[in-house]
Design a protein around this motif. Structure first.
Motif, PDB file in Angstrom:
ATOM      1  N   ALA A  55       0.839  -1.214   0.000  1.00 25.19           N
ATOM      2  CA  ALA A  55       0.000   0.000   0.000  1.00 25.19           C
ATOM      3  C   ALA A  55       0.867   1.256   0.000  1.00 25.19           C
ATOM      4  N   VAL A  56       1.998   1.217   0.696  1.00 28.67           N
ATOM      5  CA  VAL A  56       2.927   2.361   0.679  1.00 28.67           C
ATOM      6  C   VAL A  56       3.454   2.576  -0.746  1.00 28.67           C
ATOM      7  N   LYS A  57       3.759   1.460  -1.408  1.00 29.44           N
ATOM      8  CA  LYS A  57       4.267   1.533  -2.784  1.00 29.44           C
ATOM      9  C   LYS A  57       3.206   2.113  -3.723  1.00 29.44           C
ATOM     10  N   GLU A  58       1.974   1.625  -3.594  1.00 24.51           N
ATOM     11  CA  GLU A  58       0.883   2.073  -4.471  1.00 24.51           C
ATOM     12  C   GLU A  58       0.718   3.594  -4.373  1.00 24.51           C
ATOM     13  N   ILE A  59       0.749   4.127  -3.168  1.00 24.41           N
ATOM     14  CA  ILE A  59       0.567   5.568  -2.978  1.00 24.41           C
ATOM     15  C   ILE A  59       1.790   6.336  -3.480  1.00 24.41           C
ATOM     16  N   SER A  60       2.982   5.805  -3.191  1.00 24.10           N
ATOM     17  CA  SER A  60       4.203   6.497  -3.630  1.00 24.10           C
ATOM     18  C   SER A  60       4.246   6.653  -5.150  1.00 24.10           C
ATOM     19  N   TYR A  61       3.752   5.639  -5.863  1.00 24.61           N
ATOM     20  CA  TYR A  61       3.814   5.665  -7.326  1.00 24.61           C
ATOM     21  C   TYR A  61       2.659   6.451  -7.944  1.00 24.61           C
ATOM     22  N   ASP A  62       1.639   6.776  -7.182  1.00 30.24           N
ATOM     23  CA  ASP A  62       0.441   7.413  -7.733  1.00 30.24           C
ATOM     24  C   ASP A  62       0.479   8.921  -7.462  1.00 30.24           C
ATOM     25  N   THR A  63       1.292   9.627  -8.274  1.00 29.93           N
ATOM     26  CA  THR A  63       1.421  11.070  -8.071  1.00 29.93           C
ATOM     27  C   THR A  63       0.220  11.817  -8.644  1.00 29.93           C
ATOM     28  N   ASP A  64      -0.652  11.094  -9.328  1.00 31.93           N
ATOM     29  CA  ASP A  64      -1.849  11.712  -9.889  1.00 31.93           C
ATOM     30  C   ASP A  64      -2.894  11.990  -8.800  1.00 31.93           C
ATOM     31  N   HIS A  65      -3.099  11.028  -7.921  1.00 30.62           N
ATOM     32  CA  HIS A  65      -4.086  11.191  -6.854  1.00 30.62           C
ATOM     33  C   HIS A  65      -3.490  11.744  -5.560  1.00 30.62           C
ATOM     34  N   PHE A  66      -2.152  11.597  -5.417  1.00 29.16           N
ATOM     35  CA  PHE A  66      -1.515  11.972  -4.152  1.00 29.16           C
ATOM     36  C   PHE A  66      -0.436  13.019  -4.411  1.00 29.16           C
ATOM     37  N   SER A  67      -0.658  14.223  -3.907  1.00 31.74           N
ATOM     38  CA  SER A  67       0.265  15.332  -4.140  1.00 31.74           C
ATOM     39  C   SER A  67       1.296  15.424  -3.018  1.00 31.74           C
ATOM     40  N   SER A  68       2.477  15.968  -3.379  1.00 26.89           N
ATOM     41  CA  SER A  68       3.538  16.199  -2.397  1.00 26.89           C
ATOM     42  C   SER A  68       3.569  17.645  -1.914  1.00 26.89           C
ATOM     43  N   ARG A  69       2.533  18.438  -2.264  1.00 17.03           N
ATOM     44  CA  ARG A  69       2.644  19.853  -1.891  1.00 17.03           C
ATOM     45  C   ARG A  69       2.627  20.054  -0.375  1.00 17.03           C
ATOM     46  N   ARG A  70       2.010  19.102   0.337  1.00 13.67           N
ATOM     47  CA  ARG A  70       2.151  19.079   1.807  1.00 13.67           C
ATOM     48  C   ARG A  70       2.824  17.754   2.172  1.00 13.67           C
ATOM     49  N   ILE A  71       3.939  17.824   2.872  1.00 13.97           N
ATOM     50  CA  ILE A  71       4.694  16.595   3.137  1.00 13.97           C
ATOM     51  C   ILE A  71       4.863  16.316   4.622  1.00 13.97           C
ATOM     52  N   ILE A  72       4.147  17.092   5.439  1.00 11.97           N
ATOM     53  CA  ILE A  72       4.140  16.805   6.871  1.00 11.97           C
ATOM     54  C   ILE A  72       2.687  16.756   7.328  1.00 11.97           C
ATOM     55  N   VAL A  73       2.320  15.703   8.037  1.00 13.23           N
ATOM     56  CA  VAL A  73       0.967  15.625   8.604  1.00 13.23           C
ATOM     57  C   VAL A  73       0.944  16.488   9.852  1.00 13.23           C
ATOM     58  N   ARG A  74       0.095  17.517   9.819  1.00 12.03           N
ATOM     59  CA  ARG A  74       0.071  18.476  10.922  1.00 12.03           C
ATOM     60  C   ARG A  74      -1.363  18.694  11.381  1.00 12.03           C
ATOM     61  N   ASN A  75      -1.503  19.373  12.508  1.00 13.03           N
ATOM     62  CA  ASN A  75      -2.817  19.655  13.052  1.00 13.03           C
ATOM     63  C   ASN A  75      -3.408  20.916  12.447  1.00 13.03           C
ATOM     64  N   VAL A  76      -2.597  21.601  11.643  1.00 23.11           N
ATOM     65  CA  VAL A  76      -3.032  22.817  10.972  1.00 23.11           C
ATOM     66  C   VAL A  76      -2.610  22.682   9.513  1.00 23.11           C
TER      67      VAL A  76
END
Lengths: 399, 75
Positions: A55-76
């Motif tokens: 599942a980690v691999k599937e998401i890493s390879y799917d840049t169409d549905h998953f953006s890197s513009r936010r790369i830290i999970v935060r409360n804000v």
């Protein structure tokens, strides 16, 4: 610190900043993985976590549905997160931004830095070798990556403490407080803007000048904003990550004397040992933002949520790594993803491996015998990067 | 690995350029079989034919590639 209530249901309400996760995440990940390949929490304004390697691999390879513009999970969530290309870039902007950074980080390029890193390690050891012990996290592992990256960038090694404070504010305090994060980003940008300005007058032989002279895929010089963003990235990504990796390796050797003695007797095992430490104690968890509805491992995924992209949890998946919870310093097949997967593979992976190897080799040459100080506590960092921030050791064998 | 040591076997390796992301594990484990370009991405050396003495290293490189980018053809 987190003001969220303690977790009582990890599978439906996980929190990667909970103190129990920080202290020992491995049994929690095993519980999540046995429940589902993808779990969700309403915390952090909504967040998924893939728990299996697949599942980690599937998401890493799917840049169409998953953006890197936010790369830290935060409360804000900042309205416009500060860009640090290429780590925050998606296709098609990602590739040209990444190619600019790759040549200085090839194995041959980082090998040229090795003598300086060996000297840094020995200078640090000199300062505590006569003592009975040390806090290896604050006296040793903390300083190696920051001094190395200063050396590469051509900025004073004496500024290390400021960088470490900024990184703490961005990666740890910033999870809950946007103002602290934005202030640290601003201070960092001001600092580097000064170095860029001085190099416009007088170019130097370092990575800042290299970036300033680089041309994009259209042959144009990079904007100051792009250079600044990439410098921020190199500083943030290059310091507490490797600090954590070296610290976790030393922690393992302090707590597993049989592995330490074997590594001393069979130094040719160092490469597999380093890879195994990277797998078992991977420091870095990244994030993605869901952009479009899709499914991962058969589970529906909805936009507006973040994804906690846990490479460390993938590396503990027993379907890929036999006896995943056992650290085997001679593990042969080890396709671990400590440095990520897909287009965002860590640009500094070769540098990190070199620093880890040199740091452990030089330590073992001079301090062959060491153990945890039972009168003090090991403290691990919270959140995106996990590693020992306090590692009190005693030298020599117990008397 | 002993299954792969038959003397008559000829192996050819190939790095899938769409998959390789430059982890450089193959170069570390089988330096004679792989070359890295200026960006650190891997390519097979020559036409990819694996000398008999390096067969174990070829399989080791494949089993350590996180991107599964190494193809081994058994002729």
């Amino acid at each position: 610190m987190s003001e969220r209530p303690p977790v009582t249901d990890w599978v439906n309400d996980f929190d990667h900043t909970d103190p129990r996760w920080t202290e020992n995440p491995y049994p929690i990940w095993d519980e999540l993985r046995s429940a589902s390949p993808l779990v969700h929490t309403d915390r952090f304004l909504g967040c998924y976590m893939p728990t299996t390697f697949a599942a980690v691999k599937e998401i890493s390879y799917d840049t169409d549905h998953f953006s890197s513009r936010r790369i830290i999970v935060r409360n804000v969530r900042s309205a416009s997160p500060p860009p640090a290309p290429p780590i925050t870039s998606d296709p098609p902007e990602h590739k040209p931004a990444k190619r600019l950074l790759l040549p200085p980080f090839t194995p041959d390029a980082v090998a040229k830095l090795e003598p300086r890193v060996r000297a840094i390690c020995n200078e640090l050891i000199d300062a505590f070798i006569e003592d009975d012990g040390c806090d290896a996290a604050t006296a040793y592992t903390k300083h190696i990556p920051v001094k190395t990256i200063c050396h590469m960038l051509g900025i004073p090694e004496d500024d290390s403490d400021i960088f470490i404070r900024w990184i703490h504010e961005i990666l740890e305090l910033g999870i809950n407080d946007d103002a602290i994060l934005m202030k640290a980003v601003f201070e960092m940008s001001t600092y580097f803007a000064g170095h860029i300005a001085s190099r416009k007058q007088k170019p130097t032989d370092d990575l800042i000048t290299t970036l300033m002279n680089a041309r994009d895929d259209k042959g144009q010089p990079l904007s100051d904003a792009h250079v600044l963003g990439s410098l921020r990235l190199l500083l943030i990504a290059g310091i507490d990550t490797t600090w954590s990796a070296i610290g976790a390796a030393l922690w393992h050797l302090a707590t597993h004397p049989a592995d330490r003695d074997r590594l001393l007797a069979e130094p040719e095992l160092m490469p597999t040992a380093i890879e195994e430490f990277l797998r078992a104690y991977s420091p870095v968890t990244m994030a993605r933002e869901v952009m479009k509805e899709t499914s991962i491992a058969g589970c529906p995924v909805k936009p507006g949520n973040m994804v906690l992209l846990s490479f460390p949890a993938a590396n503990r998946d027993p379907s890929v790594f036999p006896k995943a919870d056992r650290v085997m310093i001679d593990r042969k097949g080890n396709p671990h993803v400590a440095f990520g997967l897909g287009i965002h593979r860590c640009v500094g992976s070769n540098l990190a491996r070199m620093e880890m190897t040199v740091a452990i080799e030089e330590w073992l040459k001079r301090i062959a015998s060491f153990r945890l100080d039972p009168s003090q506590k090991v403290r691990w960092s919270e959140g995106t990067v996990r590693g020992p921030r306090s590692l009190p050791l005693l030298f020599g064998k117990p008397s | 690995m002993s299954d792969h040591l038959r003397a008559s076997e000829t192996l050819k390796i190939h790095v899938d350029q769409d998959k390789c992301q430059g982890h450089a594990r193959c170069k570390a484990l089988a330096p004679e079989l792989f070359e890295l370009d200026d960006y650190g991405n891997a390519h097979e050396t020559g036409d990819g034919t694996v000398p008999t003495a390096l067969i174990d290293q070829a399989w080791l490189a494949k089993s350590n590639c996180p991107e599964n980018a190494i193809v081994i053809d058994e002729a």
